[in-house]
Design a protein around this motif. Structure first.
Motif, PDB file in Angstrom:
ATOM      1  N   THR A 168       0.754  -1.262  -0.036  1.00 37.77           N
ATOM      2  CA  THR A 168       0.198   0.148   0.357  1.00 37.77           C
ATOM      3  C   THR A 168       0.754   1.522  -0.112  1.00 37.77           C
ATOM      4  N   GLY A 169       2.376   1.237   0.156  1.00 39.17           N
ATOM      5  CA  GLY A 169       3.000   2.219   0.048  1.00 39.17           C
ATOM      6  C   GLY A 169       3.691   2.739   2.322  1.00 39.17           C
ATOM      7  N   ASN A 170       2.893   2.136   2.656  1.00 36.79           N
ATOM      8  CA  ASN A 170       2.875   2.180   4.050  1.00 36.79           C
ATOM      9  C   ASN A 170       4.270   2.292   4.789  1.00 36.79           C
ATOM     10  N   THR A 171       4.834   0.858   4.682  1.00 40.71           N
ATOM     11  CA  THR A 171       6.281   0.069   5.057  1.00 40.71           C
ATOM     12  C   THR A 171       7.146   1.395   3.834  1.00 40.71           C
ATOM     13  N   ALA A 172       6.443   1.576   2.775  1.00 38.12           N
ATOM     14  CA  ALA A 172       7.938   1.212   2.045  1.00 38.12           C
ATOM     15  C   ALA A 172       8.123   3.458   2.374  1.00 38.12           C
ATOM     16  N   ARG A 173       6.895   3.886   3.081  1.00 36.85           N
ATOM     17  CA  ARG A 173       6.865   5.394   3.889  1.00 36.85           C
ATOM     18  C   ARG A 173       8.096   5.392   4.604  1.00 36.85           C
ATOM     19  N   LEU A 174       7.845   4.367   5.518  1.00 33.82           N
ATOM     20  CA  LEU A 174       8.555   3.641   6.854  1.00 33.82           C
ATOM     21  C   LEU A 174       9.956   3.640   6.377  1.00 33.82           C
ATOM     22  N   TYR A 201      20.183  -6.397  14.436  1.00 35.05           N
ATOM     23  CA  TYR A 201      18.921  -6.583  13.295  1.00 35.05           C
ATOM     24  C   TYR A 201      18.058  -5.552  14.139  1.00 35.05           C
ATOM     25  N   ALA A 202      16.911  -4.986  13.421  1.00 30.73           N
ATOM     26  CA  ALA A 202      15.769  -3.984  14.372  1.00 30.73           C
ATOM     27  C   ALA A 202      14.967  -3.983  13.236  1.00 30.73           C
ATOM     28  N   LEU A 203      13.887  -4.335  13.376  1.00 26.39           N
ATOM     29  CA  LEU A 203      12.065  -4.617  13.034  1.00 26.39           C
ATOM     30  C   LEU A 203      11.607  -3.068  12.810  1.00 26.39           C
ATOM     31  N   PHE A 204      10.951  -2.757  11.398  1.00 27.24           N
ATOM     32  CA  PHE A 204       9.349  -2.056  11.618  1.00 27.24           C
ATOM     33  C   PHE A 204       7.831  -2.078  11.257  1.00 27.24           C
ATOM     34  N   VAL A 205       7.093  -2.729  10.845  1.00 29.74           N
ATOM     35  CA  VAL A 205       6.275  -2.789  10.527  1.00 29.74           C
ATOM     36  C   VAL A 205       5.380  -2.435  10.655  1.00 29.74           C
ATOM     37  N   SER A 206       3.864  -1.821   9.609  1.00 31.40           N
ATOM     38  CA  SER A 206       3.046  -1.220   9.333  1.00 31.40           C
ATOM     39  C   SER A 206       1.706  -1.564   9.643  1.00 31.40           C
ATOM     40  N   ALA A 207       0.806  -1.947  10.280  1.00 31.36           N
ATOM     41  CA  ALA A 207       0.428  -2.699  11.640  1.00 31.36           C
ATOM     42  C   ALA A 207      -1.338  -2.812  10.528  1.00 31.36           C
ATOM     43  N   ILE A 236       0.062   5.723   8.534  1.00 34.96           N
ATOM     44  CA  ILE A 236       0.993   6.573   9.026  1.00 34.96           C
ATOM     45  C   ILE A 236       1.390   7.815   9.248  1.00 34.96           C
ATOM     46  N   THR A 237       1.851   8.433  10.473  1.00 42.00           N
ATOM     47  CA  THR A 237       1.540   9.544  11.191  1.00 42.00           C
ATOM     48  C   THR A 237       2.890  10.005  10.674  1.00 42.00           C
ATOM     49  N   PRO A 238       3.282  11.658  10.945  1.00 44.45           N
ATOM     50  CA  PRO A 238       4.128  11.998  11.342  1.00 44.45           C
ATOM     51  C   PRO A 238       5.771  11.328  12.384  1.00 44.45           C
TER      52      PRO A 238
END
Length: 151
Positions: A12-18, A88-94, A127-129
């Protein structure tokens, strides 16, 4: 120079923004080179290039995306005997709470083996600022930690 690899999947583009925010944060550390790759484009050679790994996924049905799972499937068998020990570390759009995706990714990454060095960024909902700032800070944290030999 140290190398940070950011691997992500986004529909959707959300994880790409992160991922872009994490890349921007990592870019503030000039002693670390950062490479951003979509999960289907990343492979074992990229893992061998890097000194640290940042992974991003959308939460799909309480799990990681199929593309991130595919990345693991394509690299695990060849990487496991190399004892990479990458931080390592992780980021998730949930859409939910992201815990299932984090839990299962952590479980797989322990088998490589790799070591978790930061709490995950879980962006719940739109996704917020604040989410983007947290992803940027995560990118900077990993890049600086590599550059200064903390990880």
């Amino acid at each position: 120079m140290k190398h940070l690899l950011i691997v992500y999947h986004s529909q959707t583009g959300n994880t790409a923004r992160l991922a872009e925010a994490a890349l921007a944060g990592a870019g503030a550390e000039t002693d670390t080179e950062t490479r951003l790759l979509r999960a289907f484009d990343a492979g074992l050679d990229d893992l061998l290039w890097c000194h640290g790994l940042l992974l991003g996924t959308p939460e799909n049905f309480g799990y990681m995306s199929g593309a991130i799972k595919d990345f693991f499937d394509r690299t695990y068998t060849d990487a496991e005997p190399l004892d990479l020990q990458l931080p390592y570390a992780l980021f998730v759009s949930a859409g939910n709470d992201g815990s299932g995706a984090v839990r299962e990714m952590d479980r797989i990454l322990r088998g490589y083996p790799m070591k978790k060095v930061a709490d995950p960024v879980i962006a719940k909902g739109d996704i917020t600022p604040a989410h983007l700032a947290a992803a940027s800070e995560l990118g900077l944290t990993l890049a600086a930690g590599l550059a200064f030999g903390i990880f």
